[in-house]
Design an enzyme around this catalytic site. Structure first.
Site, PDB file in Angstrom:
ATOM      1  N   HIS A 277      -6.095  -3.984  -0.750  1.00  0.00           N
ATOM      2  CA  HIS A 277      -5.923  -2.795  -1.666  1.00  0.00           C
ATOM      3  C   HIS A 277      -5.970  -3.338  -2.908  1.00  0.00           C
ATOM      4  O   HIS A 277      -5.402  -2.621  -4.105  1.00  0.00           O
ATOM      5  CB  HIS A 277      -4.629  -2.264  -1.447  1.00  0.00           C
ATOM      6  CG  HIS A 277      -4.555  -1.236  -0.383  1.00  0.00           C
ATOM      7  ND1 HIS A 277      -5.153  -0.124  -0.280  1.00  0.00           N
ATOM      8  CD2 HIS A 277      -3.941  -1.350   0.793  1.00  0.00           C
ATOM      9  CE1 HIS A 277      -4.922   0.465   0.896  1.00  0.00           C
ATOM     10  NE2 HIS A 277      -4.187  -0.122   1.630  1.00  0.00           N
TER      11      HIS A 277
ATOM     12  N   SER B 213       0.742  -1.127  -0.121  1.00  0.00           N
ATOM     13  CA  SER B 213      -0.117  -0.046   0.013  1.00  0.00           C
ATOM     14  C   SER B 213       0.857   1.098  -0.207  1.00  0.00           C
ATOM     15  O   SER B 213       0.120   2.346  -0.273  1.00  0.00           O
ATOM     16  CB  SER B 213      -1.044  -0.004   1.176  1.00  0.00           C
ATOM     17  OG  SER B 213      -0.125  -0.007   2.308  1.00  0.00           O
TER      18      SER B 213
ATOM     19  N   LYS C 209     -12.559  -0.938   2.378  1.00  0.00           N
ATOM     20  CA  LYS C 209     -11.821  -0.237   1.250  1.00  0.00           C
ATOM     21  C   LYS C 209     -13.002   0.153   0.152  1.00  0.00           C
ATOM     22  O   LYS C 209     -13.939   0.498   0.201  1.00  0.00           O
ATOM     23  CB  LYS C 209     -10.578  -0.506   0.927  1.00  0.00           C
ATOM     24  CG  LYS C 209      -9.604  -0.244   2.348  1.00  0.00           C
ATOM     25  CD  LYS C 209      -8.200  -0.919   2.113  1.00  0.00           C
ATOM     26  CE  LYS C 209      -7.416  -0.225   3.313  1.00  0.00           C
ATOM     27  NZ  LYS C 209      -6.683  -1.548   3.885  1.00  0.00           N
TER      28      LYS C 209
HETATM   29  C1  LIG Z   1      -6.524  -2.005   5.526  1.00  0.00           C
HETATM   30  C2  LIG Z   1      -5.519  -3.139   5.293  1.00  0.00           C
HETATM   31  C3  LIG Z   1      -5.646  -3.984   6.689  1.00  0.00           C
HETATM   32  C4  LIG Z   1      -6.670  -4.046   7.682  1.00  0.00           C
HETATM   33  O1  LIG Z   1      -8.009  -3.883   7.283  1.00  0.00           O
HETATM   34  P1  LIG Z   1      -9.411  -3.476   8.194  1.00  0.00           P
HETATM   35  O2  LIG Z   1     -10.468  -4.147   7.769  1.00  0.00           O
HETATM   36  O3  LIG Z   1      -9.355  -1.932   8.133  1.00  0.00           O
HETATM   37  O4  LIG Z   1      -8.674  -3.827   9.551  1.00  0.00           O
HETATM   38  C5  LIG Z   1      -5.041  -5.405   6.570  1.00  0.00           C
HETATM   39  N1  LIG Z   1      -4.389  -5.494   5.626  1.00  0.00           N
HETATM   40  C6  LIG Z   1      -4.117  -4.765   4.731  1.00  0.00           C
HETATM   41  C7  LIG Z   1      -2.997  -5.127   3.364  1.00  0.00           C
HETATM   42  C8  LIG Z   1      -4.513  -3.479   4.438  1.00  0.00           C
HETATM   43  O5  LIG Z   1      -4.243  -2.483   3.394  1.00  0.00           O
END
Ligand SMILES: *Cc1c(COP(=O)(O)O)cnc(C)c1O
Length: 400
Positions: free
Chosen positions: A216, A188, A247
């Protein structure tokens, strides 16, 4: 003794402040979207938002909001139970089946967040006889989940397939029973896509399992939004896939693990963040069913998202900015110097563009950047306005 504790807290906070690492949260006073209202120095201003994980622009979608409302009317607000006591509704199972179906798995299991999914996935599945081989840039939640598991840990340099091979050989030499390779689908901070085709070929060669955290990518990468494994042509080879509802899939909250139905059933029995934490709310699930429908029919949104990314990339490159290469809608604008990156974000806010500066420890020293993220709901005009703002701020701060 208590005094000493509180003065230590004060000293730590002062230290963060001094190093420029203190995070101050801005307050948004509108729905999340391509343009938002934020409180800036005591005033409400409207700004373009280029730093949300709202890739498909669904966070404020009227049909999703309506689905949440009508589900709340039908099912009430809370579950007041973990899943196995009295917290499972038909909606929970429908969402789990839909997610599994969309991503090509037998079943899936919901968590309060992907952080919890990653925190809970390793410990029930692997023991001290086993090996986890993890990319060095994997998400914090994977690192924590691996720590909670008794398996031996091996780390390979980010996307370095030679190093991965070395670690697999080492795990073999150490007599590992089962080997699990773990990687983010997309990293990310850089927007780089994992080399999943090569990684899976190595997994085949070493008879290893593969787990991908596709937070992502799910919803917008791959031919129809199935994520990074589909983008790399290896969707069928990934044994365990984790992801988020926070997301592209509406941006609400919740996480999930996709796997075979037996693995999912064992996780329901043993994964601690699942067993010991409250069930997701019905409104969220009703909204998620609508979201999944929109995502399945979302080829138009995906096309727009990547058109916006191309438009931004082309104009920013033309203007002389230093971008990390790639095709993902995460487009990091490299500033290198942490102080300048902070100044750049502040100058952009004055120009009506909300972005965030990232510096150490989130990215390496001297690799500070403005991480921009595109959204399918940005119009051409909004993308162009952001570029104009970047040019003005960039000249002011001395970046271009
Ligand atoms: C955003 C993210 C998470 C966490 O996800 P949530 O549902 O917000 O806890 C885990 N792994 C990656 C790669 C992320 O980008």
């Amino acid at each position: 003794m208590r005094d000493e504790f509180y003065s230590r807290i004060d000293a730590t906070l002062a230290d963060l402040r001094e190093q420029g690492l203190e995070k101050i949260e801005r307050q948004i006073t509108s729905p999340q979207g391509p343009e938002i209202e934020v409180n800036h120095n005591g005033k409400t201003v409207r700004v373009l938002n280029f730093c949300a994980n709202n890739y498909l622009g669904l966070a404020d979608h009227p049909e999703i909001v309506a689905a949440a409302k009508s589900t709340m009317d039908e099912y009430g607000f809370g579950m007041a139970s973990v899943r196995f006591i009295c917290g499972t509704t038909d909606l929970h199972r429908r969402v789990e089946k839909e997610i599994a179906n969309f991503l090509g798995y037998e079943d899936s299991i919901l968590f309060a967040a992907c952080f919890d999914a990653n925190g809970g996935v390793f410990e029930p599945l692997l023991g001290k006889e086993d090996a986890i081989i993890s990319d060095a840039l994997n998400h914090a939640s994977i690192i924590d989940g691996v720590r909670l598991c008794k398996a031996k840990r091996y780390r390979f340099a980010n996307s370095d397939m030679d190093d991965l091979r070395k670690q697999l050989e080492q795990a073999n030499a150490d007599g590992a029973r089962t080997k699990l390779i773990v990687t983010d689908g997309v990293f990310s901070m850089d927007g780089y896509i994992a080399k999943l085709d090569k990684l899976c070929a190595l997994a085949d060669e070493f008879d290893a399992l593969v787990m991908v955290d596709d937070c992502h990518a799910t919803g917008f990468m791959g031919p129809h939004g199935e994520g990074a494994p589909a983008h790399c042509g290896v969707a069928k080879r990934v044994d365990i896939l984790t992801g988020t509802l926070g997301k592209a899939l509406g941006g609400g909250m919740g996480g999930y693990i996709c796997a075979t139905k037996e693995v999912v059933h064992l996780l329901r029995n043993r994964a601690r963040p699942y067993l010991f934490s409250n069930a997701l709310t019905p409104a969220l699930l009703g909204a998620t069913l609508k979201t999944l429908e929109l995502v399945r029919d979302g080829d138009g949104l995906r096309k727009q998202l990547f058109r916006n990314a191309e438009r931004f990339r082309a104009q920013m490159t033309e203007a002389g900015f230093d971008l990390l290469p790639g095709e993902h809608p995460i487009i990091p604008v490299m500033i290198y110097d942490a102080r300048k990156a902070g100044e750049m974000a502040a100058a952009l806010m004055e120009e009506g563009v909300y972005v965030t500066a990232f510096s150490f420890p989130v990215v390496p020293h001297d690799k500070a950047r403005i991480r921009t993220q595109m959204c399918a709901a940005h119009t051409d005009e909004q993308v162009d306005k952001a570029v104009t703002a970047f040019i003005k701020a960039g000249k002011q701060v001395g970046v271009i």
